[in-house]
Design a protein around this motif. Structure first.
Motif: not given
Length: 249
Positions: A199-204, A226-231, A238-249
């Protein structure tokens, strides 16, 4: 007579080089102030890099002020970034610009992370135009990497992105400062493709644009997680890790 007060410079330099750092620092600190520039000029940057961390703060200031510009830059570059962050504020104002210019973007980013806001502003004010944004971007990426590590995952640098691993999962992460997601999503997807990540995660640091959010949703629905998250800081871990974990599927 204090140690080093009248000893020939060559003999004193030999003693400094053969002594443990703490003992060498003691010799320099006990030396008459007028001799310091002469002895400092006879030492190599590598000698000073070894000794400087053992000096008392005021002795460090005196030594840095006694060094020639080229030697001063070499010493700042030679110490660890955490140590450089304690030395840079001691650099005389008229010498700060060339010292900052001599640091790599990565080293400067690390050093800035260890400075107070006032110290950081002083350093950034003498940096070359246009360099500040690049350095701040590097600092942001390093901060995101530390946040991921705090989440108990393994983080490896891949070019200017990251590869996060947890068990069998591999997620490509791109952290981009001042981006609405367009650059971060592209870079995260590129890395995911190259390394065959899951998966891919975009952090901004700002919210993703509406069309980016829509693209992210459509891409995930098509089977490419694919997921985006604000950090911005630790409050968003917490937001960052939840977005990351959501890609573990």
């Amino acid at each position: 007579m204090l140690p080093g007060g009248m000893m020939p410079v060559a003999q004193l330099v030999t003693m400094l080089r053969s002594s443990p750092a703490s003992s060498a620092a003691g010799l320099l600190q006990a030396m008459p102030a007028e001799r310091l520039p002469i002895v400092a000029a006879a030492l190599k940057p590598a000698d000073l890099v070894r000794i400087v961390p053992a000096l008392r703060p005021e002795a460090r200031r005196g030594l840095l002020q006694a060094l020639e510009p080229d030697c001063l830059s070499a010493v700042i570059r030679g110490v660890a970034p955490r140590q450089a962050a304690t030395l840079l504020p001691l650099v005389p104002a008229e010498r700060l610009a060339p010292v900052v210019a001599g640091l790599s973007d990565g080293a400067l980013a690390e050093v800035l992370g260890g400075l107070t806001p006032q110290q950081r502003q002083r350093v950034e004010s003498v940096a070359a135009p246009g360099r500040e944004r690049k350095v701040l971007g590097l600092r942001y990426g390093e901060s995101v990497a530390r946040a991921l590590v705090r989440g108990n995952v393994h983080v490896a640098v891949y070019s200017d992105t990251m590869l996060v691993t947890k068990g069998r999962w591999r997620i490509a992460v791109a952290a981009r400062l001042g981006d609405d997601g367009r650059v971060a999503v592209r870079d995260a997807e590129d890395t995911a493709y190259k390394v065959r990540a899951d998966g891919a995660l975009a952090v901004t640091d700002v919210a993703a644009a509406a069309d980016v959010v829509q693209y992210t949703r459509e891409t995930s629905d098509a089977g490419r997680p694919l997921e985006t998250v604000v950090w911005v800081d630790e409050r968003h871990d917490g937001h960052l890790m939840r977005a990351l974990v959501s890609l573990f599927r």
